[in-house]
Write a protein that holds these residues in place. Structure first.
Motif, PDB file in Angstrom:
ATOM      1  N   MET A   1       0.856  -1.179   0.000  1.00  0.00           N
ATOM      2  CA  MET A   1       0.000   0.000   0.000  1.00  0.00           C
ATOM      3  C   MET A   1       0.895   1.234   0.000  1.00  0.00           C
ATOM      4  O   MET A   1       2.009   1.206   0.481  1.00  0.00           O
ATOM      5  CB  MET A   1      -0.908  -0.010   1.227  1.00  0.00           C
ATOM      6  CG  MET A   1      -1.805  -1.216   1.289  1.00  0.00           C
ATOM      7  SD  MET A   1      -3.436  -1.018   1.983  1.00  0.00           S
ATOM      8  CE  MET A   1      -4.008   0.554   1.608  1.00  0.00           C
ATOM      9  N   PRO A   2       0.377   2.322  -0.516  1.00  0.00           N
ATOM     10  CA  PRO A   2       1.199   3.529  -0.613  1.00  0.00           C
ATOM     11  C   PRO A   2       1.609   4.083   0.745  1.00  0.00           C
ATOM     12  O   PRO A   2       2.622   4.761   0.864  1.00  0.00           O
ATOM     13  CB  PRO A   2       0.318   4.524  -1.366  1.00  0.00           C
ATOM     14  CG  PRO A   2      -0.955   3.844  -1.682  1.00  0.00           C
ATOM     15  CD  PRO A   2      -0.903   2.458  -1.178  1.00  0.00           C
ATOM     16  N   ASN A   3       0.810   3.817   1.806  1.00  0.00           N
ATOM     17  CA  ASN A   3       1.167   4.382   3.109  1.00  0.00           C
ATOM     18  C   ASN A   3       2.146   3.493   3.881  1.00  0.00           C
ATOM     19  O   ASN A   3       2.482   3.785   5.019  1.00  0.00           O
ATOM     20  CB  ASN A   3      -0.085   4.638   3.951  1.00  0.00           C
ATOM     21  CG  ASN A   3      -0.836   3.370   4.284  1.00  0.00           C
ATOM     22  OD1 ASN A   3      -0.421   2.288   3.913  1.00  0.00           O
ATOM     23  ND2 ASN A   3      -1.940   3.513   4.982  1.00  0.00           N
ATOM     24  N   GLY A   4       2.602   2.364   3.272  1.00  0.00           N
ATOM     25  CA  GLY A   4       3.592   1.513   3.912  1.00  0.00           C
ATOM     26  C   GLY A   4       3.023   0.562   4.945  1.00  0.00           C
ATOM     27  O   GLY A   4       3.765  -0.041   5.709  1.00  0.00           O
ATOM     28  N   ARG A   5       1.704   0.414   4.969  1.00  0.00           N
ATOM     29  CA  ARG A   5       1.079  -0.476   5.952  1.00  0.00           C
ATOM     30  C   ARG A   5       0.559  -1.729   5.258  1.00  0.00           C
ATOM     31  O   ARG A   5       0.246  -1.722   4.073  1.00  0.00           O
ATOM     32  CB  ARG A   5      -0.091   0.241   6.628  1.00  0.00           C
ATOM     33  CG  ARG A   5       0.332   1.466   7.392  1.00  0.00           C
ATOM     34  CD  ARG A   5       0.067   1.213   8.823  1.00  0.00           C
ATOM     35  NE  ARG A   5       0.488   2.308   9.651  1.00  0.00           N
ATOM     36  CZ  ARG A   5       1.089   2.105  10.802  1.00  0.00           C
ATOM     37  NH1 ARG A   5       1.307   0.894  11.235  1.00  0.00           N
ATOM     38  NH2 ARG A   5       1.453   3.111  11.538  1.00  0.00           N
ATOM     39  N   CYS A   6       0.429  -2.817   6.012  1.00  0.00           N
ATOM     40  CA  CYS A   6      -0.125  -4.052   5.494  1.00  0.00           C
ATOM     41  C   CYS A   6      -1.616  -3.832   5.243  1.00  0.00           C
ATOM     42  O   CYS A   6      -2.341  -3.357   6.116  1.00  0.00           O
ATOM     43  CB  CYS A   6       0.098  -5.178   6.499  1.00  0.00           C
ATOM     44  SG  CYS A   6      -0.685  -6.728   6.050  1.00  0.00           S
ATOM     45  N   ARG A   7      -2.102  -4.189   4.074  1.00  0.00           N
ATOM     46  CA  ARG A   7      -3.507  -3.940   3.766  1.00  0.00           C
ATOM     47  C   ARG A   7      -4.436  -4.848   4.549  1.00  0.00           C
ATOM     48  O   ARG A   7      -5.598  -4.524   4.757  1.00  0.00           O
ATOM     49  CB  ARG A   7      -3.768  -4.053   2.268  1.00  0.00           C
ATOM     50  CG  ARG A   7      -3.657  -5.432   1.713  1.00  0.00           C
ATOM     51  CD  ARG A   7      -3.885  -5.421   0.204  1.00  0.00           C
ATOM     52  NE  ARG A   7      -3.676  -6.742  -0.334  1.00  0.00           N
ATOM     53  CZ  ARG A   7      -4.630  -7.670  -0.413  1.00  0.00           C
ATOM     54  NH1 ARG A   7      -5.840  -7.399  -0.004  1.00  0.00           N
ATOM     55  NH2 ARG A   7      -4.359  -8.845  -0.897  1.00  0.00           N
ATOM     56  N   LEU A   8      -3.949  -6.001   5.019  1.00  0.00           N
ATOM     57  CA  LEU A   8      -4.802  -6.910   5.781  1.00  0.00           C
ATOM     58  C   LEU A   8      -4.801  -6.612   7.276  1.00  0.00           C
ATOM     59  O   LEU A   8      -5.843  -6.662   7.926  1.00  0.00           O
ATOM     60  CB  LEU A   8      -4.351  -8.358   5.561  1.00  0.00           C
ATOM     61  CG  LEU A   8      -4.491  -8.910   4.153  1.00  0.00           C
ATOM     62  CD1 LEU A   8      -3.904 -10.300   4.082  1.00  0.00           C
ATOM     63  CD2 LEU A   8      -5.944  -8.930   3.737  1.00  0.00           C
ATOM     64  N   HIS A   9      -3.628  -6.327   7.807  1.00  0.00           N
ATOM     65  CA  HIS A   9      -3.501  -6.219   9.255  1.00  0.00           C
ATOM     66  C   HIS A   9      -3.269  -4.804   9.752  1.00  0.00           C
ATOM     67  O   HIS A   9      -3.367  -4.561  10.950  1.00  0.00           O
ATOM     68  CB  HIS A   9      -2.368  -7.124   9.743  1.00  0.00           C
ATOM     69  CG  HIS A   9      -2.542  -8.541   9.316  1.00  0.00           C
ATOM     70  ND1 HIS A   9      -1.785  -9.102   8.307  1.00  0.00           N
ATOM     71  CD2 HIS A   9      -3.388  -9.508   9.716  1.00  0.00           C
ATOM     72  CE1 HIS A   9      -2.163 -10.355   8.127  1.00  0.00           C
ATOM     73  NE2 HIS A   9      -3.133 -10.623   8.962  1.00  0.00           N
ATOM     74  N   GLY A  10      -2.915  -3.897   8.868  1.00  0.00           N
ATOM     75  CA  GLY A  10      -2.724  -2.510   9.268  1.00  0.00           C
ATOM     76  C   GLY A  10      -1.379  -2.221   9.898  1.00  0.00           C
ATOM     77  O   GLY A  10      -1.078  -1.100  10.256  1.00  0.00           O
ATOM     78  N   GLY A  11      -0.540  -3.244  10.057  1.00  0.00           N
ATOM     79  CA  GLY A  11       0.778  -3.050  10.666  1.00  0.00           C
ATOM     80  C   GLY A  11       1.767  -2.490   9.669  1.00  0.00           C
ATOM     81  O   GLY A  11       1.416  -2.143   8.543  1.00  0.00           O
ATOM     82  N   LEU A  12       2.998  -2.404  10.101  1.00  0.00           N
ATOM     83  CA  LEU A  12       4.041  -1.909   9.213  1.00  0.00           C
ATOM     84  C   LEU A  12       4.218  -2.861   8.039  1.00  0.00           C
ATOM     85  O   LEU A  12       3.766  -4.004   8.073  1.00  0.00           O
ATOM     86  CB  LEU A  12       5.350  -1.761   9.967  1.00  0.00           C
ATOM     87  CG  LEU A  12       5.367  -0.676  11.044  1.00  0.00           C
ATOM     88  CD1 LEU A  12       6.694  -0.676  11.759  1.00  0.00           C
ATOM     89  CD2 LEU A  12       5.083   0.679  10.439  1.00  0.00           C
ATOM     90  N   SER A  13       4.910  -2.401   7.027  1.00  0.00           N
ATOM     91  CA  SER A  13       5.097  -3.172   5.810  1.00  0.00           C
ATOM     92  C   SER A  13       5.675  -4.552   6.117  1.00  0.00           C
ATOM     93  O   SER A  13       6.646  -4.663   6.856  1.00  0.00           O
ATOM     94  CB  SER A  13       6.031  -2.410   4.877  1.00  0.00           C
ATOM     95  OG  SER A  13       6.242  -3.145   3.710  1.00  0.00           O
ATOM     96  N   PRO A  14       5.109  -5.627   5.553  1.00  0.00           N
ATOM     97  CA  PRO A  14       5.623  -6.965   5.823  1.00  0.00           C
ATOM     98  C   PRO A  14       6.950  -7.205   5.112  1.00  0.00           C
ATOM     99  O   PRO A  14       7.322  -6.491   4.190  1.00  0.00           O
ATOM    100  CB  PRO A  14       4.547  -7.873   5.256  1.00  0.00           C
ATOM    101  CG  PRO A  14       3.898  -7.069   4.206  1.00  0.00           C
ATOM    102  CD  PRO A  14       3.945  -5.643   4.676  1.00  0.00           C
TER     103      PRO A  14
END
Length: 58
Positions: A1-14
């Motif tokens: 995602m463009p904001n650097g977050r996991c689209r499923l869990h909302g955490g930081l980039s996997p």
């Protein structure tokens, strides 16, 4: 995602952390350890060949 977050869990980039810090934990795959294992394997092969030659001579 463009904001650097996991689209499923909302955490930081996997993904894995930068660099291979896990291999340095035990040092099994360092160049020195690999060379040592190769040297030991060569010695074992030489000893087996020598033992085989000694058995043939009996």
């Amino acid at each position: 995602m463009p904001n650097g977050r996991c689209r499923l869990h909302g955490g930081l980039s996997p993904g894995a952390p930068k660099g291979n810090r896990n291999a340095l934990k035990h040092g099994r795959y360092t160049a020195e350890a690999l060379a040592r294992r190769r040297e030991v394997a060569a010695l074992v092969r030489a000893m087996r060949a020598l033992a085989g030659a000694a058995e043939e001579g009996e």
